[in-house]
Design a protein around this motif. Structure first.
Motif, PDB file in Angstrom:
ATOM      1  N   CYS A   1      -5.050  -4.315  -7.797  1.00  0.00           N
ATOM      2  CA  CYS A   1      -4.348  -3.223  -8.482  1.00  0.00           C
ATOM      3  C   CYS A   1      -3.340  -2.554  -7.567  1.00  0.00           C
ATOM      4  N   VAL A   2      -3.749  -2.326  -6.305  1.00  0.00           N
ATOM      5  CA  VAL A   2      -2.820  -1.729  -5.336  1.00  0.00           C
ATOM      6  C   VAL A   2      -1.607  -2.631  -5.137  1.00  0.00           C
ATOM      7  N   ALA A   3      -1.853  -3.961  -5.057  1.00  0.00           N
ATOM      8  CA  ALA A   3      -0.742  -4.894  -4.868  1.00  0.00           C
ATOM      9  C   ALA A   3       0.214  -4.854  -6.051  1.00  0.00           C
ATOM     10  N   VAL A   4      -0.338  -4.828  -7.266  1.00  0.00           N
ATOM     11  CA  VAL A   4       0.517  -4.781  -8.454  1.00  0.00           C
ATOM     12  C   VAL A   4       1.310  -3.487  -8.502  1.00  0.00           C
ATOM     13  N   LEU A   5       0.625  -2.357  -8.195  1.00  0.00           N
ATOM     14  CA  LEU A   5       1.332  -1.074  -8.201  1.00  0.00           C
ATOM     15  C   LEU A   5       2.399  -1.032  -7.103  1.00  0.00           C
ATOM     16  N   GLY A   6       2.073  -1.595  -5.945  1.00  0.00           N
ATOM     17  CA  GLY A   6       3.062  -1.629  -4.862  1.00  0.00           C
ATOM     18  C   GLY A   6       4.271  -2.469  -5.222  1.00  0.00           C
ATOM     19  N   TRP A   7       4.042  -3.616  -5.861  1.00  0.00           N
ATOM     20  CA  TRP A   7       5.157  -4.475  -6.302  1.00  0.00           C
ATOM     21  C   TRP A   7       6.023  -3.748  -7.326  1.00  0.00           C
ATOM     22  N   ALA A   8       5.338  -3.008  -8.271  1.00  0.00           N
ATOM     23  CA  ALA A   8       6.090  -2.266  -9.281  1.00  0.00           C
ATOM     24  C   ALA A   8       6.857  -1.099  -8.679  1.00  0.00           C
TER      25      ALA A   8
ATOM     26  N   ALA B   1       0.829  -1.211   0.000  1.00  0.00           N
ATOM     27  CA  ALA B   1       0.000   0.000   0.000  1.00  0.00           C
ATOM     28  C   ALA B   1       0.861   1.258   0.000  1.00  0.00           C
ATOM     29  N   LEU B   2       1.925   1.258   0.801  1.00  0.00           N
ATOM     30  CA  LEU B   2       2.786   2.441   0.880  1.00  0.00           C
ATOM     31  C   LEU B   2       3.558   2.666  -0.416  1.00  0.00           C
ATOM     32  N   ARG B   3       3.884   1.600  -1.114  1.00  0.00           N
ATOM     33  CA  ARG B   3       4.685   1.735  -2.334  1.00  0.00           C
ATOM     34  C   ARG B   3       3.834   1.849  -3.600  1.00  0.00           C
TER      35      ARG B   3
ATOM     36  N   TRP C   1     -16.351  -7.796  -5.532  1.00  0.00           N
ATOM     37  CA  TRP C   1     -15.378  -8.028  -6.594  1.00  0.00           C
ATOM     38  C   TRP C   1     -14.613  -6.752  -6.942  1.00  0.00           C
ATOM     39  N   LEU C   2     -15.317  -5.612  -6.867  1.00  0.00           N
ATOM     40  CA  LEU C   2     -14.640  -4.342  -7.146  1.00  0.00           C
ATOM     41  C   LEU C   2     -13.544  -4.068  -6.128  1.00  0.00           C
ATOM     42  N   LEU C   3     -13.858  -4.352  -4.847  1.00  0.00           N
ATOM     43  CA  LEU C   3     -12.836  -4.155  -3.807  1.00  0.00           C
ATOM     44  C   LEU C   3     -11.654  -5.104  -4.013  1.00  0.00           C
TER      45      LEU C   3
END
Length: 732
Positions: free
Chosen positions: A214-221, A128-130, A206-208
């Motif tokens: 999406c947050v997890a993917v963005l955080g990993w990136a 979440a932070l990243r 499902w939206l949540l």
């Protein structure tokens, strides 16, 4: 004419000599022979037999030294002599090995799963932070894609060269590409917004979930390269692969002249007899050393070799392979320093029982392979400097013997620190102390062992041939309790205090030597441990006749050979290579395996030893094999006629704050001879210990006026034990 024939013969002989020398690689000696020959066909009369021939130009027949070269062995012969590698790995050839491997795999999987499961909330917070940083990276990449940033260098190059046609063509392609990508982006945005709206209305859960993904993917990136989101559950050794080039360079740098000179000539100096292979947690290289070089020469330079290989000293273990020849070296380089392997778990720590006729697990070698020690028909000597793990080795062997209920244990801990106290309640004879009384008790045990060996020899002689064909104790004989030929293991820790004692030492040494020489086949095993291996503290008749030796770090060659045997240091078996503290627990084991091996002994703390002692006690109670000290050595039985604490208090007047146990035993024998008759100081110690009254060193004066220290008790402790007992009875 004769002169010309002689010249032709000489030239022919020289041609043969030159051809032989070139075949042997001795080109430098050819020139020497040429200079000796004169132009007129004469030769230097001095003989040159370097090629196995007579003097050049002499009329004597040529003397051939080397016979004709034998034919090379056929492929079939080489295959018959080849060493076959096992089809199935060693760990998979036994049920115990398979169970151990499966247990390790299950434990590893459980550890990794639990490690990451506990950290799931932490991982979520990091993602979440990243995620903003990941969103920025994604937006930047999307912007470069929309404006066709990858084609900018080509357009710039066309503009710099002034190629208008190319520039116009590239610009047109860029405009078309940008329009197409912009249209696709807009369509994807509208579709994504519509999908999000539909999920918000129809399936908000499902939206949540999609938003969290999406947050997890963005955080990993958005995670920095040096700070990953998920950490490793285990840390593996990052050791480089051992190569032949590394070994050759390392061997050339350790200062062995035969290897260095060969390397200077462009050769390797050593020969690899097989490929370098992975063996356990490390690499193994089998090497033939140059003629005249032995593995002991390499072992002398082990620190240099470790430095050349850029590995910790505890990772580099050269050893001899005398099964091949005296010049064969096995170089094993581990991934991890043996001293950092941690405490070795004893394989019998959770075992219900053990058979003394089987080998007792002892520890592991640098390659992680288990090493064990046979005890029946052997005697064992353990030595080291203080604090190097000697007592741990003694404890492992004593616990292994205790787990067989048929074994009679005699334990003597002549250091006085209580290292074997947890096995006292299963011992036939037991003492812990460094005072004269304790030393005398240990010396008396050796005298009794001598008598026991003589009794066993007579009993063995009477056994029928079909029961005892080899005149040795077997499992079948040991199980026949009526024969009284069960295994007997006698441990003497810090035995130097016994053998060097002014009053008891000489006789104790003679008794020990007799037991070692004769008792081996009669089921009597001595385990001797010392921290002062010299001729006064360890009689040569004792050290020279034991069959199994374990030597941890010692200070010099003399101590090394006292424990490991004469010429051990010369043969490269050197316990002086171990580092103080860092290599505590590591030692050379000789006699238990086909070749001397470095072993890291298993470790048992006092709690683990206590559990094993309790297990051993239950085994003996069930088998009915408790005896001697474990039963109190004639201690009074509970009953209304007497009270042990009260009786002891009655013979210890108030004026004696501290009193020797031997005097208490004598006074008790006078008070109640039918109960305490035959008691010794050790009997008093054992009888009072369950009440919390422990023996300690007490200073006093003998009947002849000599001041000395012996084992005794404090009267105040006796009063405290009585008060506590009465208080407990009152509470009940």
């Amino acid at each position: 004419m004769k002169h010309e024939e002689d010249g032709d013969e000489e030239r022919e002989l020289f041609a043969r000599l030159e051809a032989d020398m070139r075949a042997d690689g001795s080109a430098d000696r050819i020139e020497m022979v040429k200079t000796r020959s004169s132009g007129d066909g004469s030769a230097d009369p001095s003989p040159d037999r370097s090629a196995g021939r007579g003097p050049i130009g002499s009329a004597d027949p040529v003397a051939l030294v080397d016979g004709p070269a034998p034919a090379d062995p056929s492929l079939f012969d080489r295959l018959r002599q080849a060493r076959r590698r096992p089809v199935v790995p060693a760990w998979a050839r036994s049920r115990a090995g398979l169970i151990e491997a499966a247990g390790w795999l299950g434990g590893y999987a459980w550890h990794v799963t639990a490690f990451h499961a506990v950290r799931v909330p932490v991982y979520g917070g990091r993602l979440a932070l990243r995620s903003p940083a990941g969103l920025a990276r994604l937006a930047g990449a999307l912007g470069r894609w929309l404006r066709d940033a990858e084609g900018a260098p080509l357009r710039r190059l066309a503009a710099e060269k002034g190629d208008a046609a190319a520039y116009i063509r590239l610009t047109g392609l860029r405009n078309n590409r940008v329009r197409l990508r912009t249209m696709l982006f807009l369509l994807a945005s509208v579709a994504g917004a519509g999908l999000a709206l539909a999920l918000w209305v129809l399936a908000p859960g499902w939206l949540l979930a999609a938003a969290a993904a999406c947050v997890a993917v963005l955080g990993w990136a958005g995670a920095p390269a040096d700070a990953p989101v998920v950490h490793r559950a285990v840390e593996t050794a990052d050791a480089p692969r051992l190569t032949s080039e590394m070994v050759v360079k390392a061997m050339a740098s350790i200062g062995i002249s035969q290897i260095t000179s060969e390397v200077a000539k462009g050769r390797d100096g050593i020969r690899f007899v097989s490929p370098i292979v992975r063996e356990g947690p490390g690499w193994r290289a089998d090497i033939d050393l140059p003629p005249g070089v032995t593995p002991a020469d390499v072992l002398d330079r082990r620190p240099r070799l470790a430095s050349a290989l850029r590995r910790p000293l505890g990772c580099v273990w050269p050893e001899a392979n005398a099964a091949e020849h005296e010049g064969r070296l096995v170089l094993w380089v581990g991934d991890r320093d043996l001293s950092k392997a941690g405490a070795v778990r004893w394989q019998l720590a959770q075992a219900r029982r053990h058979d003394i006729f089987a080998r007792i697990p002892f520890g592991i070698d640098p390659r992680g392979r288990g090493q064990s020690v046979p005890m029946v028909q052997h005697n064992i000597l353990i030595g080291s400097q203080p604090g190097q793990g000697k007592t741990s080795a003694v404890r492992v062997l004593a616990c292994g013997a205790a787990l067989d209920p048929s074994v009679e244990l005699w334990l003597h801990e002549n250091k006085g620190t209580g290292d074997l106290d947890e096995l006292e309640h299963v011992s036939h004879r037991f003492v812990s102390g460094i005072d004269d009384e304790s030393i005398g008790y240990a010396a008396d045990s050796l005298a009794r062992l001598r008598q026991e060996v003589m009794r066993r020899a007579a009993a063995m002689k009477r056994l029928p041939r079909d029961l005892c064909p080899d005149k040795r104790i077997t499992r079948e004989i040991a199980d026949r309790r009526s024969l009284e030929l069960w295994p007997l293991v006698a441990v003497f820790d810090e035995c130097q205090n016994v053998f060097a004692h002014a009053a008891h030492g000489k006789q104790a040494g003679e008794d020990a030597e007799f037991v070692i020489k004769v008792g081996r086949a009669l089921g009597v095993t001595l385990v001797l441990a010392t921290q002062r291996p010299d001729k006064d503290s360890l009689p040569t008749g004792v050290s020279g006749n034991v069959s199994i030796r374990f030597c941890l770090r010692v200070g010099g060659q003399v101590e090394n050979d006292m424990i490991l045997g004469t010429s051990a240091y010369k043969n490269g078996i050197r316990a002086t290579i171990f580092r103080p503290e860092a290599d505590a627990g590591n030692g050379y084991l000789v006699g238990a395996t086909s070749a001397p091996a470095v072993v890291r002994v298993a470790y048992l703390d006092m709690n683990a030893t206590k559990e094993i002692g309790q297990r051993a006690r239950r085994l003996r109670e069930a088998a009915g094999t408790l005896s001697g000290h474990a039963l109190g050595e004639g201690a009074a039985q509970a009953g209304p006629s007497y009270d042990l604490l009260a009786d002891v208090l009655s013979v210890v007047p108030a004026r004696e704050e501290r009193v020797w146990n031997e005097r208490i035993a004598a006074r008790l024998a006078e008070l109640r001879p039918e109960v305490y008759g035959g008691w010794e100081a050790a009997s008093v110690t054992a009888a009072l210990k369950p009440f919390g009254v422990r023996a300690r060193d007490v200073a006093g004066t003998t009947d002849d006026g000599t001041r000395t220290t012996r084992r005794g008790i404090v009267r105040e402790h006796l009063l405290k034990a009585i008060a506590e007992r009465e208080g407990n009875q009152g509470d009940g």
